[in-house]
Design a protein around this motif. Structure first.
Motif, PDB file in Angstrom:
ATOM      1  N   PRO A  91      27.298  28.352  35.864  1.00 46.70           N
ATOM      2  CA  PRO A  91      26.639  28.720  34.639  1.00 46.70           C
ATOM      3  C   PRO A  91      25.551  27.876  34.750  1.00 46.70           C
ATOM      4  O   PRO A  91      25.594  26.701  35.524  1.00 46.70           O
ATOM      5  N   ALA A  92      24.384  27.984  33.974  1.00 46.77           N
ATOM      6  CA  ALA A  92      23.094  27.513  34.001  1.00 46.77           C
ATOM      7  C   ALA A  92      23.342  25.678  33.706  1.00 46.77           C
ATOM      8  O   ALA A  92      22.568  24.903  34.275  1.00 46.77           O
ATOM      9  N   ASN A  93      24.390  25.636  32.835  1.00 46.21           N
ATOM     10  CA  ASN A  93      24.515  24.188  32.415  1.00 46.21           C
ATOM     11  C   ASN A  93      25.513  23.249  33.418  1.00 46.21           C
ATOM     12  O   ASN A  93      25.511  22.158  32.972  1.00 46.21           O
ATOM     13  N   GLN A  94      25.767  24.098  34.304  1.00 48.93           N
ATOM     14  CA  GLN A  94      26.620  23.398  35.322  1.00 48.93           C
ATOM     15  C   GLN A  94      28.035  22.606  34.899  1.00 48.93           C
ATOM     16  O   GLN A  94      28.639  21.865  35.366  1.00 48.93           O
ATOM     17  N   LEU A  95      28.488  23.110  33.676  1.00 46.08           N
ATOM     18  CA  LEU A  95      29.567  22.690  32.977  1.00 46.08           C
ATOM     19  C   LEU A  95      30.780  23.782  33.162  1.00 46.08           C
ATOM     20  O   LEU A  95      30.663  24.848  32.644  1.00 46.08           O
ATOM     21  N   TYR A  96      31.629  23.487  34.266  1.00 48.12           N
ATOM     22  CA  TYR A  96      32.664  24.516  34.688  1.00 48.12           C
ATOM     23  C   TYR A  96      34.055  23.654  35.205  1.00 48.12           C
ATOM     24  O   TYR A  96      33.895  22.337  35.370  1.00 48.12           O
ATOM     25  N   VAL A  97      34.929  24.335  35.485  1.00 50.16           N
ATOM     26  CA  VAL A  97      36.216  23.877  35.975  1.00 50.16           C
ATOM     27  C   VAL A  97      37.014  24.883  36.597  1.00 50.16           C
ATOM     28  O   VAL A  97      37.066  25.945  36.652  1.00 50.16           O
ATOM     29  N   ALA A  98      37.761  24.177  37.507  1.00 47.65           N
ATOM     30  CA  ALA A  98      38.680  25.001  38.554  1.00 47.65           C
ATOM     31  C   ALA A  98      40.183  24.465  38.029  1.00 47.65           C
ATOM     32  O   ALA A  98      40.387  23.366  37.837  1.00 47.65           O
ATOM     33  N   LEU A  99      40.992  25.375  37.844  1.00 48.71           N
ATOM     34  CA  LEU A  99      42.278  25.253  37.573  1.00 48.71           C
ATOM     35  C   LEU A  99      43.401  25.493  38.809  1.00 48.71           C
ATOM     36  O   LEU A  99      43.066  26.312  39.611  1.00 48.71           O
ATOM     37  N   GLY A 100      44.486  24.781  38.535  1.00 47.94           N
ATOM     38  CA  GLY A 100      45.459  25.159  39.369  1.00 47.94           C
ATOM     39  C   GLY A 100      46.108  26.457  39.408  1.00 47.94           C
ATOM     40  O   GLY A 100      45.881  27.056  38.539  1.00 47.94           O
ATOM     41  N   PRO A 101      46.822  26.879  40.295  1.00 47.19           N
ATOM     42  CA  PRO A 101      47.254  28.334  40.327  1.00 47.19           C
ATOM     43  C   PRO A 101      48.042  28.664  39.232  1.00 47.19           C
ATOM     44  O   PRO A 101      47.908  29.641  38.847  1.00 47.19           O
ATOM     45  N   ASN A 102      49.213  27.847  38.506  1.00 42.26           N
ATOM     46  CA  ASN A 102      49.762  28.147  37.345  1.00 42.26           C
ATOM     47  C   ASN A 102      48.917  28.664  36.354  1.00 42.26           C
ATOM     48  O   ASN A 102      49.141  29.470  35.529  1.00 42.26           O
ATOM     49  N   GLU A 103      47.762  27.533  35.980  1.00 45.81           N
ATOM     50  CA  GLU A 103      47.008  27.709  34.893  1.00 45.81           C
ATOM     51  C   GLU A 103      45.819  28.889  35.183  1.00 45.81           C
ATOM     52  O   GLU A 103      45.442  29.365  34.200  1.00 45.81           O
ATOM     53  N   TYR A 104      45.351  28.968  36.455  1.00 44.70           N
ATOM     54  CA  TYR A 104      44.519  29.972  36.699  1.00 44.70           C
ATOM     55  C   TYR A 104      45.242  31.448  36.668  1.00 44.70           C
ATOM     56  O   TYR A 104      44.639  32.329  36.182  1.00 44.70           O
ATOM     57  N   ALA A 105      46.560  31.332  37.176  1.00 44.00           N
ATOM     58  CA  ALA A 105      47.354  32.496  36.602  1.00 44.00           C
ATOM     59  C   ALA A 105      46.714  33.816  37.319  1.00 44.00           C
ATOM     60  O   ALA A 105      46.580  35.033  36.517  1.00 44.00           O
ATOM     61  N   SER A 106      46.378  33.959  38.535  1.00 44.39           N
ATOM     62  CA  SER A 106      45.747  35.093  39.099  1.00 44.39           C
ATOM     63  C   SER A 106      44.602  35.578  38.485  1.00 44.39           C
ATOM     64  O   SER A 106      44.605  36.953  38.336  1.00 44.39           O
ATOM     65  N   GLY A 107      43.805  34.853  38.001  1.00 44.80           N
ATOM     66  CA  GLY A 107      42.390  35.274  37.315  1.00 44.80           C
ATOM     67  C   GLY A 107      42.575  35.507  35.746  1.00 44.80           C
ATOM     68  O   GLY A 107      41.637  35.565  35.246  1.00 44.80           O
ATOM     69  N   ALA A 108      43.786  35.424  35.229  1.00 41.34           N
ATOM     70  CA  ALA A 108      44.035  35.500  33.771  1.00 41.34           C
ATOM     71  C   ALA A 108      42.953  34.594  33.139  1.00 41.34           C
ATOM     72  O   ALA A 108      42.895  34.838  31.856  1.00 41.34           O
ATOM     73  N   ALA A 138      42.724  49.473  34.102  1.00 41.34           N
ATOM     74  CA  ALA A 138      42.470  48.866  35.478  1.00 41.34           C
ATOM     75  C   ALA A 138      43.258  47.700  35.492  1.00 41.34           C
ATOM     76  O   ALA A 138      43.985  47.124  34.804  1.00 41.34           O
ATOM     77  N   VAL A 139      43.428  47.273  36.888  1.00 45.87           N
ATOM     78  CA  VAL A 139      44.286  46.088  37.165  1.00 45.87           C
ATOM     79  C   VAL A 139      43.418  44.791  37.785  1.00 45.87           C
ATOM     80  O   VAL A 139      42.545  45.109  38.427  1.00 45.87           O
ATOM     81  N   ARG A 140      43.653  43.913  36.975  1.00 47.20           N
ATOM     82  CA  ARG A 140      42.838  42.772  37.337  1.00 47.20           C
ATOM     83  C   ARG A 140      43.499  42.236  38.727  1.00 47.20           C
ATOM     84  O   ARG A 140      44.509  42.166  38.872  1.00 47.20           O
ATOM     85  N   GLN A 141      42.238  41.609  39.400  1.00 49.10           N
ATOM     86  CA  GLN A 141      42.573  41.143  40.972  1.00 49.10           C
ATOM     87  C   GLN A 141      42.415  39.719  40.755  1.00 49.10           C
ATOM     88  O   GLN A 141      41.912  39.086  39.680  1.00 49.10           O
ATOM     89  N   ASP A 142      42.799  38.713  41.857  1.00 48.22           N
ATOM     90  CA  ASP A 142      43.050  37.300  41.264  1.00 48.22           C
ATOM     91  C   ASP A 142      41.649  36.698  41.677  1.00 48.22           C
ATOM     92  O   ASP A 142      41.338  35.503  41.235  1.00 48.22           O
ATOM     93  N   TYR A 143      40.530  37.627  41.917  1.00 51.20           N
ATOM     94  CA  TYR A 143      39.262  37.271  42.012  1.00 51.20           C
ATOM     95  C   TYR A 143      38.360  37.917  40.758  1.00 51.20           C
ATOM     96  O   TYR A 143      37.335  37.693  40.984  1.00 51.20           O
ATOM     97  N   ASN A 144      39.278  38.249  39.833  1.00 43.49           N
ATOM     98  CA  ASN A 144      38.508  38.861  38.523  1.00 43.49           C
ATOM     99  C   ASN A 144      38.193  39.922  38.246  1.00 43.49           C
ATOM    100  O   ASN A 144      37.571  40.540  37.207  1.00 43.49           O
ATOM    101  N   TYR A 145      37.874  40.721  39.203  1.00 41.54           N
ATOM    102  CA  TYR A 145      37.548  42.151  39.233  1.00 41.54           C
ATOM    103  C   TYR A 145      38.517  43.161  38.585  1.00 41.54           C
ATOM    104  O   TYR A 145      39.829  42.711  38.976  1.00 41.54           O
ATOM    105  N   TRP A 146      38.291  44.023  37.729  1.00 39.58           N
ATOM    106  CA  TRP A 146      39.169  45.002  37.208  1.00 39.58           C
ATOM    107  C   TRP A 146      39.189  46.387  38.236  1.00 39.58           C
ATOM    108  O   TRP A 146      38.179  47.088  37.916  1.00 39.58           O
ATOM    109  N   LEU A 147      40.234  46.752  38.697  1.00 41.26           N
ATOM    110  CA  LEU A 147      40.384  47.808  39.666  1.00 41.26           C
ATOM    111  C   LEU A 147      41.052  49.008  39.297  1.00 41.26           C
ATOM    112  O   LEU A 147      42.349  48.846  38.739  1.00 41.26           O
ATOM    113  N   ILE A 148      40.695  50.329  39.755  1.00 42.17           N
ATOM    114  CA  ILE A 148      41.371  51.493  39.486  1.00 42.17           C
ATOM    115  C   ILE A 148      41.067  51.975  40.958  1.00 42.17           C
ATOM    116  O   ILE A 148      40.167  52.625  41.158  1.00 42.17           O
ATOM    117  N   ASP A 149      41.852  51.972  41.913  1.00 42.13           N
ATOM    118  CA  ASP A 149      42.174  52.182  43.270  1.00 42.13           C
ATOM    119  C   ASP A 149      41.712  53.664  43.786  1.00 42.13           C
ATOM    120  O   ASP A 149      41.050  53.772  44.591  1.00 42.13           O
TER     121      ASP A 149
END
Length: 339
Positions: free
Chosen positions: A111-128, A231-242
């Motif tokens: 983001p332009a304001n450079q205010l972001y966060v990374a979460l651990g696997p449990n809270e990131y929840a496969s991209g949710a 569509a099915v959410r991937q852990d990298y946040n794209y929504w996929l219909i195979d």
């Protein structure tokens, strides 16, 4: 990474062609978990449970419905979910630098304001958790950050903030500080919903990234043949219909975790380009004309394993409508089999 040290150096290498590896100076990649051993142990446990039930029935005793027990710690991602609602959580914060990249959530850029966060696997929840916001409070004050990335080694409650965000709440010399944080419900949005078809997408392989939705998303659906296809959410946040969703133009319905729902129409198969709709996830449609007729190309296009074989559909501007809110799910559900 030693906790509290900022990451620097060249952008991290790609992993699986989709998302960057979070490896920097002094940071070691975690060794792979012994998945096969865990599966074998699980199989033995399941077999023992079945034998126990069989012996009880054979002896004339009906199996009792035991009280629910905690899931074994070996279950990766058990009870995982993004921070939601008004619950205040406690934890700790460190910081890093994405070097301008958009993180595991596949944003074209930070983001332009450079205010972001990374979460651990449990809270990131496969991209949710992607696209949601947190208010984080530390010794110096509170900062609002966008969930943009995953921190593979972070346990629940460990927030890896951008260096700029960390400086808002604490002295960077401290390196690691105690914090409280909570999800932001219905944050002000920077603009209407955006849609980006992944490189390599075509009428036979559909993958879309939804942006500027404010709250974490629950579902993305595409209208096809009079029906909605999920569509099915991937852990990298794209929504996929195979199997693909046809050549377009597309009507896409987006629902967030709090029940807000919006439908955008006229979206085209333009891989690698950001298309702007005229609808916001909540708060009403934008009064400005859609800019999707002149989509912008992402500066950080990622290769896709799928070849593109689509033809160019007619040029259409995206439009959208806001649907009534739908029922919001509970934060967690407990299922007791056999009871």
């Amino acid at each position: 990474m030693t906790e509290g040290s900022a990451r620097s150096g060249p952008p991290p290498p790609a992993v699986d062609g989709n998302r960057p590896a979070r490896v920097g100076p002094g940071r070691r990649r975690a060794a792979p978990r012994p998945r096969r051993r865990w599966l074998a142990a699980g199989a033995v446990g399941a077999l023992a449970a079945l034998l126990g039930v069989a012996l009880a029935v054979r002896g004339g005793a009906a199996p009792a419905c035991a009280a629910p027990r905690a899931l074994p710690a070996a279950l990766p991602g058990a009870l995982a979910g993004p921070p939601l609602g008004d619950t205040v959580r406690t934890g700790k914060a460190t910081f890093y630098d994405s070097n301008g990249a958009g993180g595991n959530c596949s944003r074209p850029t930070a983001p332009a304001n450079q205010l972001y966060v990374a979460l651990g696997p449990n809270e990131y929840a496969s991209g949710a958790a992607c696209g949601g916001f947190l208010d984080v409070t530390g010794p110096k004050g509170t900062v609002r950050v966008l969930v943009m990335d995953q921190c593979p080694e972070c346990e629940p409650g460990h927030l890896d903030l951008s260096a700029q965000a960390f400086a808002r709440i604490a002295d960077p010399v401290q390196g690691i500080v105690k914090v409280t944080y909570r999800a932001v419900v219905n944050p002000p949005l920077p603009g209407p919903l955006t849609f980006r078809m992944k490189e390599g997408a075509s009428q036979w392989w559909f993958a879309v990234l939804v942006g500027d939705h404010g709250n974490p998303l629950r579902s993305v659906e595409v209208r096809q043949g009079g029906n909605w296809r999920a569509a099915v959410r991937q852990d990298y946040n794209y929504w996929l219909i195979d199997s693909g969703a046809g050549p377009g133009p597309y009507t896409i319905r987006v629902t967030d975790v709090y029940g807000h729902r919006a439908t955008a129409t006229g979206l085209r198969m333009l891989p690698g380009q950001v298309q702007h709709s005229t609808v916001r996830m909540y708060g009403g449609a934008s009064a400005t004309p859609s800019r999707s007729a002149t989509p912008t190309r992402s500066p950080s296009a990622r290769p896709s394993p799928r070849p593109s074989a689509s033809t160019s559909p007619p040029t259409l501007a995206a439009s959208a409508v806001v649907d009534p809110p739908v029922a919001s799910p509970t934060a967690a559900e407990v299922v007791r089999a056999g009871c």
